[in-house]
Design an enzyme around this catalytic site. Sequence first.
Site, PDB file in Angstrom:
ATOM      1  N   ASN A   9       0.863  -1.179   0.000  1.00 14.47           N
ATOM      2  CA  ASN A   9       0.000   0.000   0.000  1.00 14.47           C
ATOM      3  C   ASN A   9       0.902   1.233   0.000  1.00 14.47           C
ATOM      4  OD1 ASN A   9      -1.792   2.051   0.505  1.00 14.47           O
ATOM      5  ND2 ASN A   9      -2.361   1.365   2.564  1.00 14.47           N
ATOM      6  N   LYS A  11       0.081   4.233  -0.214  1.00 11.73           N
ATOM      7  CA  LYS A  11      -0.571   5.393   0.419  1.00 11.73           C
ATOM      8  C   LYS A  11      -0.394   6.641  -0.460  1.00 11.73           C
ATOM      9  CE  LYS A  11      -0.032   3.140   4.850  1.00 11.73           C
ATOM     10  NZ  LYS A  11       0.091   3.237   6.297  1.00 11.73           N
ATOM     11  N   HIS A  94      -9.390   1.151   5.236  1.00 13.50           N
ATOM     12  CA  HIS A  94      -8.087   1.357   5.881  1.00 13.50           C
ATOM     13  C   HIS A  94      -8.264   2.336   7.046  1.00 13.50           C
ATOM     14  CE1 HIS A  94      -3.940   2.516   6.593  1.00 13.50           C
ATOM     15  NE2 HIS A  94      -3.598   1.396   5.968  1.00 13.50           N
ATOM     16  N   GLU A  96      -6.594   4.736   8.024  1.00 11.27           N
ATOM     17  CA  GLU A  96      -6.371   6.150   7.687  1.00 11.27           C
ATOM     18  C   GLU A  96      -7.620   6.759   7.036  1.00 11.27           C
ATOM     19  OE1 GLU A  96      -2.699   5.411   5.636  1.00 11.27           O
ATOM     20  OE2 GLU A  96      -1.795   4.915   7.567  1.00 11.27           O
ATOM     21  N   GLU A 164      -4.833  -4.733  10.889  1.00  2.75           N
ATOM     22  CA  GLU A 164      -3.825  -3.686  11.026  1.00  2.75           C
ATOM     23  C   GLU A 164      -4.087  -2.887  12.305  1.00  2.75           C
ATOM     24  OE1 GLU A 164      -1.960  -2.693   6.899  1.00  2.75           O
ATOM     25  OE2 GLU A 164      -3.587  -1.298   7.319  1.00  2.75           O
ATOM     26  N   GLY A 170       2.997   2.417  10.810  1.00  2.00           N
ATOM     27  CA  GLY A 170       3.961   3.506  10.660  1.00  2.00           C
ATOM     28  C   GLY A 170       4.709   3.857  11.936  1.00  2.00           C
ATOM     29  N   SER A 210       4.026  -1.905  10.320  1.00  2.00           N
ATOM     30  CA  SER A 210       5.480  -1.942  10.513  1.00  2.00           C
ATOM     31  C   SER A 210       6.125  -3.263  10.108  1.00  2.00           C
ATOM     32  CB  SER A 210       5.838  -1.574  11.956  1.00  2.00           C
ATOM     33  OG  SER A 210       5.429  -0.248  12.234  1.00  2.00           O
TER      34      SER A 210
HETATM   35  P1  13P Z   1       3.337   0.546   7.611  1.00  2.00           P
HETATM   36  O1  13P Z   1       3.845  -0.745   6.992  1.00  2.00           O
HETATM   37  O2  13P Z   1       4.023   1.756   7.066  1.00  2.00           O
HETATM   38  O3  13P Z   1       3.324   0.459   9.096  1.00  2.00           O
HETATM   39  O4  13P Z   1       1.812   0.697   7.142  1.00  2.00           O
HETATM   40  C1  13P Z   1       0.947  -0.376   7.266  1.00  2.00           C
HETATM   41  C2  13P Z   1      -0.299  -0.074   6.520  1.00  2.00           C
HETATM   42  O5  13P Z   1      -1.084   0.764   6.950  1.00  2.00           O
HETATM   43  C3  13P Z   1      -0.558  -0.784   5.272  1.00  2.00           C
HETATM   44  O6  13P Z   1      -1.843  -0.585   4.832  1.00  2.00           O
END
Ligand code: 13P
Length: 254
Positions: A9, A11, A94, A96, A164, A170, A210
């Site tokens: 992803n 983002k 997601h 976010e 997640e 992150g 992560s």
């Molecule tokens: P990270 O791997 O940057 O922690 O993000 C995970 C994520 O939100 C994937 O959708």
Amino acid sequence: MRIPIVAGNWKMNTTIESAVGLVQEMKGELDKIPGIEKVLCPPFVSLSTVGNLIKGTSIELGAQNMYFEMEGAYTGEISPPMLKNLCQYIIIGHSERRIFFGETNEMVNKKLKAALKIGLIPILCVGENLKEKEAGKTEAVITNQVSAAMQEIASLQKTVIAYEPLWAIGSGKAASATQANTVLNLIRNIITKLYDEQTAQSIRLQYGGSVNSNNIGEFVEMPDIDGVLVGGASLKAAEFLSIVEQTSKIKQAK
Ligand code: 13P
């Protein structure tokens, strides 16, 4: 047998130009990795370009979001039919999206229905935040998110579910493999209750948060973890390749 699946992803990262560079850097090697589905999820503006670059390879494409209506006056939104012939996968719900764009369980349910209706494979994301985790509410939150997303859905088809935890995204603080497997096992049990044992055993579950080339091994050794959803590390060709390679090797040895 569940086919392992690793998705990147990206983002809100990369321009069209840098997306092309990233794909060029890894597509040859990525294409060759056997026994695993590899999905790239670039931003909308790069979908078409990335799609053309990976045409004829074993690499697949996913979008990061979409609206649930099929068409209409929704300025700035992307509809399911717009994505239908562009990509195979769609990330839905997601955290976010839920946090920054006010996506509710009800909207996630509508998006899941729309994806299944149009024939896109959903990657449904669920996860608890730190406060919920510390209050011992993980099980309740996950049960609620999964069942709410699946309201009035008769068949999940090929839906993938990604666990997640928000505190792991992150943050550089991944969940432990055992923690992740426990929640994914809970999700399989929820699916058994909502659908049946066969659906629960065939649905593919991912961990995300992560994940990198150093910790991937521990996760994919776990019985209920069929793959991972990778954020930051999917923006580095060598990292992503290593994650996919290790997953392929470990799962093939099982
Ligand atoms: P990270 O791997 O940057 O922690 O993000 C995970 C994520 O939100 C994937 O959708």
